[in-house]
Design an enzyme around this catalytic site. Sequence first.
Site, PDB file in Angstrom:
ATOM      1  N   ARG A 226      11.496  18.208 -20.832  1.00 52.20           N
ATOM      2  CA  ARG A 226      10.348  17.300 -20.668  1.00 52.20           C
ATOM      3  C   ARG A 226       9.405  17.384 -21.870  1.00 52.20           C
ATOM      4  O   ARG A 226       8.776  16.387 -22.229  1.00 52.20           O
ATOM      5  CB  ARG A 226       9.598  17.625 -19.373  1.00 52.20           C
ATOM      6  CG  ARG A 226      10.320  17.058 -18.149  1.00 52.20           C
ATOM      7  CD  ARG A 226       9.617  17.425 -16.862  1.00 52.20           C
ATOM      8  NE  ARG A 226      10.043  16.577 -15.765  1.00 52.20           N
ATOM      9  CZ  ARG A 226       9.793  16.834 -14.496  1.00 52.20           C
ATOM     10  NH1 ARG A 226       9.122  17.906 -14.146  1.00 52.20           N
ATOM     11  NH2 ARG A 226      10.195  15.990 -13.557  1.00 52.20           N
TER      12      ARG A 226
ATOM     13  N   LYS B 194      13.035  18.570  -2.583  1.00 52.02           N
ATOM     14  CA  LYS B 194      11.866  17.737  -2.253  1.00 52.02           C
ATOM     15  C   LYS B 194      12.286  16.684  -1.216  1.00 52.02           C
ATOM     16  O   LYS B 194      12.434  15.496  -1.533  1.00 52.02           O
ATOM     17  CB  LYS B 194      11.305  17.094  -3.517  1.00 52.02           C
ATOM     18  CG  LYS B 194      10.618  18.095  -4.420  1.00 52.02           C
ATOM     19  CD  LYS B 194       9.997  17.452  -5.632  1.00 52.02           C
ATOM     20  CE  LYS B 194       9.214  18.490  -6.442  1.00 52.02           C
ATOM     21  NZ  LYS B 194       8.769  17.970  -7.741  1.00 52.02           N
TER      22      LYS B 194
ATOM     23  N   GLY C 276      13.445  16.985 -12.642  1.00 50.95           N
ATOM     24  CA  GLY C 276      13.114  18.082 -13.553  1.00 50.95           C
ATOM     25  C   GLY C 276      14.161  19.181 -13.493  1.00 50.95           C
ATOM     26  O   GLY C 276      14.676  19.632 -14.525  1.00 50.95           O
TER      27      GLY C 276
ATOM     28  N   GLY D 165      11.536  12.254  -8.183  1.00 53.59           N
ATOM     29  CA  GLY D 165      11.028  11.324  -7.168  1.00 53.59           C
ATOM     30  C   GLY D 165      10.727   9.955  -7.767  1.00 53.59           C
ATOM     31  O   GLY D 165      11.042   8.916  -7.176  1.00 53.59           O
TER      32      GLY D 165
END
Length: 426
Positions: free
Chosen positions: A37, A197, A383, A406
């Site tokens: 990232r 998640k 990620g 997400g």
Amino acid sequence: MFKKKTVKDINLRGKTVLLRVDYNVPIKNGIIQDDFRIRQSLETIKYLISQECKIIICSHLGRPEGMDPSLSLRPVVLRLSKLLNKGVAFAPNLSSENINSEVKNLKSGQILLLENLRFNPGEDKDDDKFAKQLSELADIFVQDAFGVVHRYNASTVAVTKYLPSVAGLLLEREVDTITNVAQNPKKPLMVVVGGAKIADKIDILERFISMADYIMLGGAMANTFLKASGTEIGASKYDENELPLARRILQLAKTESKKRNFTLQLPFDVVVSKKMDSNTTLRIVDWSSYSLSEIESYPKRPPKRGSTVLSDEKIFDIGPFTGAYIAGVMQSMNTVIWNGTMGVTEVPSLITSTGPYSHGSELVLQAISGEFGHKPFSLVGGGDTAGFVQSKEMSANINHLSTGGGASLELLGGHKLPGVEALLDK
Ligand code: ADP
Ligand code: 3PG
Ligand code: MG
């Protein structure tokens, strides 16, 4: 075509820019485990340097509740500075007096990184006061944090009320590429969703049922569905609140597969252990096979221990047969979307390069990369998932490796992203 203004559409020369990035990277004992990232943010930063901007960079890291030293962004300073080959200053305190004096010292082309935005409770609450405080530091806001634009945060939505706000180059590329795949996926389309998640990602599965030809679940996401379908998952991670939705999705999938060639598949074998550890004893629980003695004695004897997750065991990966099966299905797919690891990929092995719970994710990655013959068009996001791909040095094999988990799923599902909507139109 991206409909929002980007850094290239406005005059930035000499301006002070507040740049929002997603530096939510895995950090262990102060050491960055994967800098994908950070590297993806460099293009916009270099462009801002070329425009002689004063650059204030801000990001979140993890999900702290208040101040938490283990989630400080300080370790990022050195890495960013190394990657850019230039100094980066750090503002450890988010209070306005403190940052203001740091900003005053900034010269053209210089960079100041702010401490974790989520240390301020206003960030998560999309709080106007905190957003205004941030906005007062700069002339222009640049949004480049694709991974978090699906959230209503002070640094994604509220801040755009106070500053002219445009997109960074990463955000533009992510949104363009993913929207294209969402609108015209070359069929057949397979979607592989794992990770942890669950609440963030489960809604989108409903949408994928009408889009995809094949959905495969892994990770703690699959645990929730296994539990919902009545399978014993012991002490595995799952989301109790999402069980009703998981049941509804299973029902929906069943109805869809009666109408057309569609499958939603849960793992039929898994890797379990009592502790999440590098040198713990692993066991494979396989729900699809029966030993001859079990069949011959049916219904007299209970199922063998081998086909049940015990109450003190946890599922940490999909099993080898499920992995091989996914790889097999991929041979006839033209597009594969993969989001969320199939197991806990952070635990290293003491002997080999593949961790004890990483085999499932590795098989999926090899199949996506075309190592078993056919190579589908691939869109991989998240990620942790991107971090895993990087750690295997296989990012070159992926058509689009997204920094967003997400966020990329929301976009694929046709949803609007509030942090993108809030930017200036072209
Ligand atoms: P991404 O970061 O790629 O968007 P998530 O954050 O949703 O993906 O999920 C990745 C996390 O899921 C990793 O930290 C991994 O350890 C965890 N995970 C995967 N499988 C399991 C499992 N079976 N039990 C607990 N955690 C899991
Ligand atoms: C991510 O890792 O998916 C993004 O950085 C967003 O993080 P969040 O889910 O904690 O908002
Ligand atoms: Mg993650």
